[in-house]
Design an enzyme around this catalytic site. Structure first.
Site, PDB file in Angstrom:
ATOM      1  N   CYS A 289      46.194  35.625  38.005  1.00 51.26           N
ATOM      2  CA  CYS A 289      47.397  36.401  38.321  1.00 51.26           C
ATOM      3  C   CYS A 289      48.658  35.543  38.487  1.00 51.26           C
ATOM      4  O   CYS A 289      49.693  35.880  37.907  1.00 51.26           O
ATOM      5  CB  CYS A 289      47.189  37.248  39.572  1.00 51.26           C
ATOM      6  SG  CYS A 289      45.488  37.496  40.036  1.00 51.26           S
ATOM      7  N   HIS A 340      47.121  42.067  33.527  1.00 51.26           N
ATOM      8  CA  HIS A 340      48.031  42.542  34.558  1.00 51.26           C
ATOM      9  C   HIS A 340      49.053  43.451  33.912  1.00 51.26           C
ATOM     10  O   HIS A 340      49.643  43.098  32.893  1.00 51.26           O
ATOM     11  CB  HIS A 340      48.696  41.359  35.257  1.00 51.26           C
ATOM     12  CG  HIS A 340      47.707  40.541  36.015  1.00 51.26           C
ATOM     13  ND1 HIS A 340      47.079  39.459  35.462  1.00 51.26           N
ATOM     14  CD2 HIS A 340      47.191  40.690  37.260  1.00 51.26           C
ATOM     15  CE1 HIS A 340      46.218  38.957  36.338  1.00 51.26           C
ATOM     16  NE2 HIS A 340      46.251  39.677  37.432  1.00 51.26           N
TER      17      HIS A 340
END
Length: 598
Positions: A289, A340
């Site tokens: 991330c 994401h």
RNA sequence: GCCAGCGUAGCUCAGUGGUAGAGCAACUGAUUCGUAAUCAGUAGGUCGUGAGUUCAACUCUCACCGCUGGCUCCA
């Protein structure tokens, strides 16, 4: 009615469902085991002993350890106690009385439990010399337990109340069923599961290996296992491109600066592999991330560009405690099919729905028709545990629910199970023999956008924090492939199979034609193995079956003359001869449609 | 990390203080074979690693590494 049982008030009740009867039976058997243990080893103190999905366990506290050979003695003692036909006698007593009774027996864990759980009165059951704090009901007497229906299974360590800071206990697992046949089926299922074990098949099918010398928890993918991975990755990559995802590639190592910003340096440090090079601190990435946010932040983004769906087969490294490692299902280095989604609040619903849709399509393609859904939400009484505003949490949770309802997916709500950074949906696959596996996850992340100050320019020309949704469909390729191996017991659908067809010449005289067949299949894009050993065809077939090749093509004089192949299907056996071209067409069709069975 | 068990040939496993074994695999030779194991021969191991006890350790003790089943944790 399924069984007579003695309720805590002394009444005989009739148990009305088979599930309930089984639970009563197992719970009673666990008391029987506790009685056997305390009679054999009087220095033993009691923990808890519930029925569980495959049987029961009882936790004990004792200075010396139980050894494996004690299990047989315990089981024998249980049989003796069954023969004595001891009644299960309930009693309702006051808390003071109970504390006195258990205190007198030095059962401190029971005293703690009673103080914690009871206000005034509680029920106890006596069987033989054993007294246990228990709501019941129980079978009428030990004579109602059939000695052919239970087994003492295994020994394990445990912690009081599952807390590793509390007392260490010794857990003894047992299993019990209402009939001897059920117990037999259970033992059979265990054997079946053992045959499917991905660690066994991974070795037998030459898919992967793990090396003590190189470190536990790191997988070496052999050519056949690597083919599986590549095939799975290609399938997902193509599907994601059709769904508007973009792919990125990020480094495996980053300076601690990055992990400090993301918070991993503080909250995840004990799981990270740290490097110190020329006085500078680095870490192998435990998650993708922060690097994806880093890419997101290289531009200012207009709301018009959103959503951005950023995907990567991202390999991450996490230090996991040695005791938890398990084949490819729990490792220290693994590749997530990570993505994401950066979007605005009003895009969130469509995006979540899109992910659920994707998951459904992907999982179905791999032959998983059924799965369970868990929705993990926060505990609003402990707002301090979480980052982000209540409004964000409420919107995110409501969106997840709305999407689940739109998909018609029943779900279980897990209160207080959300991560500190956001609520999530987890899908648990149910495999061919009914076991559940955690795979797909969809999680909101309110933490990273804030920490990295990631935003977008809205229609009002102002900066807004971007909404970040983390999702993985397979979870990790290592785990997913392990699950696939067990699900198919190694007999992969032909589009996945590392070897799709094996060519078996019946003697050396036909090697030339066999080679021709191999070349033809290879040119048609198929993965083919030529078994040109100087062995009998029977042996080649036996080994080919054990290798779970979808097709074996036996070639001899007849086939050479007629330019055919004699097709043997892994499941159906000999299917007779067919022209080579026709076979290629047939297999290509099965591959294209991703048929689960040929 | 914790509790219990385990670690012997590539694989599956025998071997309880006195010179390391079997089957399969590998290699060599014979056989040229039609839908789940052809026959014979050869070779292969500092017994997980390191210390210790002993005249002598695969065997006993300790530490470490790894594996298995659980606990805790988790993709």
């Amino acid at each position: 009615m399924y069984m007579q049982a003695r309720a805590a008030d002394g009444q005989i009740i009739e148990v009305q469902s088979p599930d309930e009867a089984l639970e009563v039976y197992r719970h009673s058997t666990s008391h029987l085991m506790a009685l056997a243990v305390t009679e054999l080893y009087p220095d033993t103190r009691l923990g808890i002993g519930p029925a569980i999905s495959d049987g029961f366990f009882y936790d004990f506290q004792r200075g010396t350890s139980f050894a494996e050979e004690d299990l047989a003695k315990i089981e024998q003692k249980m049989r003796d106690l069954v023969a004595q036909d001891l009644p299960y006698q309930p009693a309702i007593v006051s808390v003071e009385q109970a504390i006195k009774e258990f205190g007198g027996r030095d059962e401190q864990l029971k005293v703690e439990l009673i103080k914690e759980k009871c206000d005034e009165r509680l029920s106890c059951y006596r069987v033989g010399s054993l007294v246990d704090f228990c709501t019941g009901p129980h079978v009428l007497s030990t004579g109602h337990i059939d000695p052919k229906t239970f087994k003492v299974v295994s020994l394990a360590g445990s912690y009081w109340k599952g807390d590793e800071k509390r007392d260490r206990l010794q857990r003894i697992y047992g299993t019990a069923f209402l009939t001897e046949a059920d117990l037999h089926d259970y033992v059979h299922r265990l054997e079946e599961a053992k045959k499917r074990d991905h660690r066994r098949l991974g070795k037998d099918l030459d898919l992967f290996s793990i090396h003590e010398k190189a470190g536990a928890g790191f997988i070496y993918w052999h050519p056949k296992g690597a083919w599986l991975r590549h095939t799975i990755e290609s399938f997902l990559r193509e599907d994601l491109l059709r769904r508007g995802y973009q792919f990125v590639v990020t480094p495996h190592v980053a300076k601690m600066d990055l992990w400090r910003t993301s918070g991993h340096a503080d909250y995840y440090r004990q799981n990270m592999y740290l490097l110190n090079i020329e006085g500078e601190e680095f870490a192998l990435k435990p998650m993708n991330c922060p690097e994806h946010v880093t890419i997101f932040k290289t531009h200012r983004h207009s709301y018009r560009e959103l959503p951005i769906r950023m995907a990567e087969f991202g390999t991450v490294y996490r230090f996991e405690k040695s005791g938890v490692l398990h084949g490819t299902l729990r490792v220290r280095g693994f590749t997530q099919d990570d993505a994401h989604i950066f979007c605005t609040p009003d895009q969130v619903y469509d995006e979540v729905l899109g992910v659920l849709d994707l998951a459904e399509h992907v999982l179905r393609t791999f032959g998983f028709e059924k799965y369970e859904v868990e929705l993990s939400v926060w505990d609003p009484n402990q707002k301090g545990k979480y980052v982000g505003e209540a409004a964000d949490w409420n919107l995110a949770t409501a969106t997840l629910i709305r999407a689940l309802e739109a998909k018609g997916l029943p779900y279980q709500r897990m209160e207080g199970e959300a991560a500190f950074y956001g609520p999530k949906i987890d899908l648990k696959l149910i495999d061919a023999i009914g076991r559940k596996w955690q795979a797909t996850t969809v999680q909101f992340d309110f933490n990273l956008p804030e920490r990295f100050d990631a935003g977008y320019i809205g229609p009002d020309a102002k900066n807004h924090p971007v909404v970040m949704i983390h999702r993985a469909i397979f979870g990790s390729l290592e785990r997913f492939i392990g699950i696939l191996v067990e699900h198919y017991a190694g007999a992969f659908p032909i589009w996945l199979a590392p070897v799709q067809a094996a060519v078996l010449p019946i003697s050396e005289k036909f090697h030339a034609y066999a080679n021709h067949v191999k070349q033809a299949l290879q040119s048609a894009g198929l993965r083919v193995h030529l078994d040109d050993r100087n062995e009998k065809v029977n042996l080649k077939i036996r080994e080919g079956q054990l290798q779970k090749f979808p097709y074996m093509l036996v070639v001899g004089g007849r086939e050479e003359t007629e330019r055919t192949v004699a097709v043997r299907n892994r499941f159906l056996g000999d299917e007779g001869a067919m022209p080579l071209e026709k076979f290629i067409e047939k297999v290509n069709d099965l591959v294209a449609t991703k048929a689960v069975r040929p």
